[in-house]
Design a protein around this motif. Structure first.
Motif, PDB file in Angstrom:
ATOM      1  N   UNK A  90       0.851  -1.296  -0.034  1.00 51.60           N
ATOM      2  CA  UNK A  90       0.091   0.170  -0.061  1.00 51.60           C
ATOM      3  C   UNK A  90       0.814   1.322   0.019  1.00 51.60           C
ATOM      4  N   UNK A  91       1.945   1.303   0.571  1.00 50.37           N
ATOM      5  CA  UNK A  91       2.877   2.536   0.776  1.00 50.37           C
ATOM      6  C   UNK A  91       3.589   2.629  -0.729  1.00 50.37           C
ATOM      7  N   UNK A  92       3.859   1.538  -1.258  1.00 50.05           N
ATOM      8  CA  UNK A  92       4.533   1.780  -2.504  1.00 50.05           C
ATOM      9  C   UNK A  92       3.475   1.880  -3.712  1.00 50.05           C
ATOM     10  N   UNK A  93       1.895   1.630  -3.392  1.00 49.70           N
ATOM     11  CA  UNK A  93       1.151   2.155  -4.494  1.00 49.70           C
ATOM     12  C   UNK A  93       0.704   3.467  -4.207  1.00 49.70           C
ATOM     13  N   UNK A  94       0.615   4.090  -3.011  1.00 44.18           N
ATOM     14  CA  UNK A  94       0.448   5.473  -2.681  1.00 44.18           C
ATOM     15  C   UNK A  94       1.345   6.107  -3.449  1.00 44.18           C
ATOM     16  N   UNK A  95       2.667   5.781  -3.350  1.00 47.21           N
ATOM     17  CA  UNK A  95       3.650   6.618  -3.974  1.00 47.21           C
ATOM     18  C   UNK A  95       3.608   6.781  -5.526  1.00 47.21           C
ATOM     19  N   UNK A  96       3.015   5.592  -6.270  1.00 53.93           N
ATOM     20  CA  UNK A  96       2.681   5.568  -7.619  1.00 53.93           C
ATOM     21  C   UNK A  96       1.664   6.234  -7.854  1.00 53.93           C
ATOM     22  N   UNK A  97       0.673   6.447  -6.826  1.00 54.08           N
ATOM     23  CA  UNK A  97      -0.650   7.221  -7.300  1.00 54.08           C
ATOM     24  C   UNK A  97      -0.094   8.600  -7.130  1.00 54.08           C
ATOM     25  N   UNK A  98       0.568   9.143  -6.391  1.00 53.60           N
ATOM     26  CA  UNK A  98       1.047  10.458  -6.462  1.00 53.60           C
ATOM     27  C   UNK A  98       1.741  10.837  -7.765  1.00 53.60           C
ATOM     28  N   UNK A  99       2.676   9.889  -8.121  1.00 54.71           N
ATOM     29  CA  UNK A  99       3.366  10.215  -9.522  1.00 54.71           C
ATOM     30  C   UNK A  99       2.401  10.243 -10.508  1.00 54.71           C
ATOM     31  N   UNK A 100       1.355   9.219 -10.523  1.00 53.01           N
ATOM     32  CA  UNK A 100       0.513   9.200 -11.710  1.00 53.01           C
ATOM     33  C   UNK A 100      -0.357  10.409 -11.667  1.00 53.01           C
ATOM     34  N   UNK A 101      -0.933  10.790 -10.413  1.00 52.07           N
ATOM     35  CA  UNK A 101      -1.718  12.248 -10.593  1.00 52.07           C
ATOM     36  C   UNK A 101      -0.861  13.362 -11.056  1.00 52.07           C
ATOM     37  N   UNK A 102       0.301  13.527 -10.621  1.00 57.15           N
ATOM     38  CA  UNK A 102       1.314  14.406 -11.206  1.00 57.15           C
ATOM     39  C   UNK A 102       1.453  14.300 -12.789  1.00 57.15           C
ATOM     40  N   UNK A 103       1.945  13.226 -12.971  1.00 54.32           N
ATOM     41  CA  UNK A 103       2.090  12.839 -14.718  1.00 54.32           C
ATOM     42  C   UNK A 103       0.879  13.073 -15.366  1.00 54.32           C
TER      43      UNK A 103
END
Length: 164
Positions: A56-69
């Protein structure tokens, strides 16, 4: 000075490290102003997704990146697609991973990632929409996406569209 990999390994070796600590460590490696994150950080985060405690921690990180990208076309968008999202969509697929990917459909800021993940796997995408979509992608939206890929479904199956 420690490398990111050494910092992460030290955190993982420490029994007191929480998933939130790992999330913050990943996030500290990201420059949102420049939409930039080192490839080794992306690789480590992708590896953490296989860890049930840190997934979940890693996925939260990827979600932040996906939102910005998702705000603009950028290199980060391509790197995310190739480095993780496309890997989840590529056969063999694991249902939990596909479910995780499909959660990106819940936000307008991250929907792009799901469509990008299946760019090379339209047949798989159609099956996954039926299995995991839960109405989040309409038939019209899927047909529009197919057309954007110069593809269409016919009674004989998937084919490239002829130029008009």
């Amino acid at each position: 000075m420690k490398t990111f990999e050494q910092e992460l390994q030290a955190a993982l070796d420490d029994e007191k490290t929480t998933p939130e600590d790992v999330y913050r460590l990943l996030l500290n490696q990201y420059s949102p102003e420049e939409l930039e994150v080192d490839h080794c950080v992306l690789n480590e985060a992708a590896a953490l997704i296989t860890n049930p405690k840190l997934r979940d921690a890693a996925w939260r990180f990827y979600r932040v990146l996906a939102e910005d990208a998702g705000r603009q076309e950028c290199e980060l968008r391509t790197r995310l697609t190739i480095g993780l999202f496309e890997i989840i969509a590529e056969p063999p697929c694991f249902p939990d991973d596909v479910e995780m990917l499909f959660t990106l459909l819940d936000s307008e800021k991250t929907r792009w990632a799901v469509f990008a993940a299946y760019e090379h796997y339209p047949r798989t995408f159609q099956r996954h929409i039926a299995e995991h979509g839960r109405g989040r992608i309409s038939p019209e939206e899927f047909t529009t996406w197919l057309a954007s890929q110069s593809l269409e479904f016919t009674p004989r199956g998937l084919r490239f569209m002829r130029p008009r």
